[in-house]
Design an enzyme around this catalytic site. Structure first.
Site, PDB file in Angstrom:
ATOM      1  N   LEU A 148      73.370  26.793 -84.495  1.00  0.00           N
ATOM      2  CA  LEU A 148      72.482  26.076 -83.366  1.00  0.00           C
ATOM      3  C   LEU A 148      73.468  25.217 -82.613  1.00  0.00           C
ATOM      4  CD1 LEU A 148      69.421  26.585 -82.246  1.00  0.00           C
ATOM      5  CD2 LEU A 148      69.252  24.301 -83.584  1.00  0.00           C
ATOM      6  N   GLY A 149      74.327  25.720 -81.803  1.00  0.00           N
ATOM      7  CA  GLY A 149      75.276  24.978 -80.971  1.00  0.00           C
ATOM      8  C   GLY A 149      74.520  25.020 -79.656  1.00  0.00           C
ATOM      9  N   ILE A 151      74.941  27.130 -77.227  1.00  0.00           N
ATOM     10  CA  ILE A 151      74.586  28.608 -76.971  1.00  0.00           C
ATOM     11  C   ILE A 151      73.353  28.944 -77.632  1.00  0.00           C
ATOM     12  CG2 ILE A 151      75.146  31.298 -77.073  1.00  0.00           C
ATOM     13  CD1 ILE A 151      78.132  30.421 -76.369  1.00  0.00           C
ATOM     14  N   ARG A 171      76.296  24.533 -90.452  1.00  0.00           N
ATOM     15  CA  ARG A 171      76.741  23.664 -91.782  1.00  0.00           C
ATOM     16  C   ARG A 171      75.953  22.515 -92.038  1.00  0.00           C
ATOM     17  NH1 ARG A 171      83.009  24.862 -90.141  1.00  0.00           N
ATOM     18  NH2 ARG A 171      81.580  26.199 -88.445  1.00  0.00           N
ATOM     19  N   ILE A 226      76.241  37.903 -80.466  1.00  0.00           N
ATOM     20  CA  ILE A 226      76.698  37.506 -79.339  1.00  0.00           C
ATOM     21  C   ILE A 226      78.115  36.758 -79.537  1.00  0.00           C
ATOM     22  CG2 ILE A 226      74.836  38.030 -77.685  1.00  0.00           C
ATOM     23  CD1 ILE A 226      75.758  34.552 -78.753  1.00  0.00           C
ATOM     24  N   ARG A 228      81.070  36.606 -82.537  1.00  0.00           N
ATOM     25  CA  ARG A 228      82.377  37.443 -82.793  1.00  0.00           C
ATOM     26  C   ARG A 228      82.095  38.089 -83.894  1.00  0.00           C
ATOM     27  NH1 ARG A 228      83.906  35.532 -78.603  1.00  0.00           N
ATOM     28  NH2 ARG A 228      85.667  34.372 -78.120  1.00  0.00           N
ATOM     29  N   ASP A 252      77.161  42.651 -78.870  1.00  0.00           N
ATOM     30  CA  ASP A 252      77.765  42.307 -77.713  1.00  0.00           C
ATOM     31  C   ASP A 252      79.481  42.270 -78.291  1.00  0.00           C
ATOM     32  OD1 ASP A 252      78.675  41.909 -75.068  1.00  0.00           O
ATOM     33  OD2 ASP A 252      78.891  39.801 -75.496  1.00  0.00           O
ATOM     34  N   GLU A 257      87.959  44.895 -81.144  1.00  0.00           N
ATOM     35  CA  GLU A 257      87.602  45.247 -79.795  1.00  0.00           C
ATOM     36  C   GLU A 257      88.860  45.679 -79.111  1.00  0.00           C
ATOM     37  OE1 GLU A 257      85.472  41.886 -78.042  1.00  0.00           O
ATOM     38  OE2 GLU A 257      84.095  41.891 -79.780  1.00  0.00           O
ATOM     39  N   HIS A 275      81.249  43.389 -74.758  1.00  0.00           N
ATOM     40  CA  HIS A 275      81.543  42.109 -74.675  1.00  0.00           C
ATOM     41  C   HIS A 275      81.513  41.356 -73.429  1.00  0.00           C
ATOM     42  CE1 HIS A 275      84.323  38.758 -76.794  1.00  0.00           C
ATOM     43  NE2 HIS A 275      83.301  38.171 -75.896  1.00  0.00           N
TER      44      HIS A 275
HETATM   45  C1  8YV Z   1      85.137  35.935 -72.701  1.00  0.00           C
HETATM   46  C2  8YV Z   1      84.035  34.796 -74.532  1.00  0.00           C
HETATM   47  O1  8YV Z   1      85.001  37.294 -73.105  1.00  0.00           O
HETATM   48  O2  8YV Z   1      84.131  32.478 -73.809  1.00  0.00           O
HETATM   49  C3  8YV Z   1      84.508  33.222 -74.937  1.00  0.00           C
HETATM   50  O3  8YV Z   1      84.932  32.665 -75.915  1.00  0.00           O
HETATM   51  O4  8YV Z   1      84.245  35.532 -75.659  1.00  0.00           O
HETATM   52  C4  8YV Z   1      83.895  35.338 -73.371  1.00  0.00           C
HETATM   53  O5  8YV Z   1      83.350  34.522 -72.611  1.00  0.00           O
HETATM   54  C5  8YV Z   1      86.280  35.544 -72.565  1.00  0.00           C
HETATM   55  O6  8YV Z   1      86.452  34.130 -72.934  1.00  0.00           O
HETATM   56  C6  8YV Z   1      87.205  35.841 -71.244  1.00  0.00           C
HETATM   57  O7  8YV Z   1      88.166  35.420 -71.144  1.00  0.00           O
END
Ligand code: 8YV
Length: 314
Positions: A148-149, A151, A171, A226, A228, A252, A257, A275
């Site tokens: 819960l940061g 984003i 955490r 969304i 990693r 996403d 990738e 992504h």
């Molecule tokens: C982009 C991201 O794919 O900000 C991030 O960590 O995963 C995405 O916003 C990336 O940074 C594009 O350079």
């Protein structure tokens, strides 16, 4: 000043309008280059992949700062940077709304099967087969947010508009948070319909969503990621989706990738994005300008505007 890897397109054009910076060679040529020019490099600029590992940092004895165009710095060896007093900056906040919108899009598409419904019409199946099968309501569900940061919080705020009950695991418990806290990812998964992964991708978060967490979500539960790909045990995810032990997934991001497991391509309860969390014109420009502001501020003052690691005073 040197760049590492290819830049995101908007960042590429914004940088090209201001600087002409050479690219660190890749592969076998890098070691040779670093042996000769390593001491000349003060600042590295990167846009995520392929990252800046400990070996590269070690070969740059005079490195002072790494400027990243992106919020996630999981591909930069932060421990080595910290030890050496090398500053690292990222681009937080400016992308939170776009990434949260992407999470909502994935939730709606996955549970309501909007992508599958669109394909159904395009394939002429509506006329041939009649109505599309029922889907699952999003309104009123229990949603768990892992991380819960900034984003994660933006995702939670949006879901309140759907009358969802929000729980989270971090955490540390967030004092004063209006949302229910779960002690572990497993406890969170056991108590929700949808689990949204919004953590950082650092080493400590690797496979935080393991097989047990996915099994706890169960055949009526959904995973949305969304953050990693590394945060989720992708092999377990694929096996459970193929076997019907997990209700569905909206993804996403992936472990390797741009490779996406072939088994997922035919599943209608899975939504796959390339992504694109932050990929809007406005957000990518804001990210590029924030990265450039960090770079300029560092060159002028030795400070970074949005540091993940503060640079040592030189
Ligand atoms: C982009 C991201 O794919 O900000 C991030 O960590 O995963 C995405 O916003 C990336 O940074 C594009 O350079």
């Amino acid at each position: 000043m040197w760049r590492v890897g290819a830049f995101e397109p908007t960042f590429e054009s914004e940088m090209a309008a201001r600087y002409d910076i050479p690219r660190l060679p890749e592969g076998a040529r890098r070691a040779e280059f670093l042996a000769e020019h390593g001491p000349d490099v003060r600042v590295l600029v990167t846009s995520g992949s392929p990252g800046v590992d400990a070996g590269t940092i070690s070969a740059l004895p005079n490195l002072e700062a790494i400027v990243n165009n992106g919020a996630g710095v999981d591909l930069i060896d932060l421990a080595t940077a910290k030890r050496r007093g090398i500053g690292v900056s990222n681009t937080p906040d400016v992308l939170s709304d776009s990434v949260a919108d992407t999470a909502l899009g994935l939730i709606l598409m996955t549970l309501r099967r909007f992508g599958a419904a669109d394909r159904f019409v395009r394939a002429g199946r509506w006329a041939r087969e009649g109505p599309f099968p029922y889907a699952r309501d999003v309104s009123g569900l229990q949603v768990g947010i892992l991380g819960l940061g900034r984003i994660g919080s933006a995702i939670a705020t949006r879901l309140l508009g759907f009358d969802c009950a929000i729980a989270y695991h971090n955490r540390h418990r967030i004092e004063g948070s209006p949302y229910r806290y779960a002690e572990s990812p497993l406890q969170l998964a056991e108590s929700v319909d949808v689990l949204v992964v919004a953590t950082t991708g650092d080493r400590g978060a690797r496979h935080l969503v393991d097989r047990a967490v996915l099994e706890a979500l169960g055949s009526e539960g959904y995973l949305i990621n969304i953050a990693r790909g590394s945060v989720v045990d992708q092999q377990a995810l694929v096996e459970l989706l193929v076997g019907g032990a997990l209700g569905g997934a909206g993804l996403d991001v992936f472990a390797d990738e741009p490779d996406v497991p072939a088994e997922l391509l035919d599943l209608d309860n899975v939504v796959l994005f390339p992504h694109i969390g932050s990929a809007t014109g406005r957000t990518r420009r804001a990210m590029a300008l924030l990265a450039i502001t960090n770079l300029e501020r560092y060159l002028e003052t030795g400070e970074l505007v949005t540091p993940v690691v503060r640079p040592r005073r030189r």
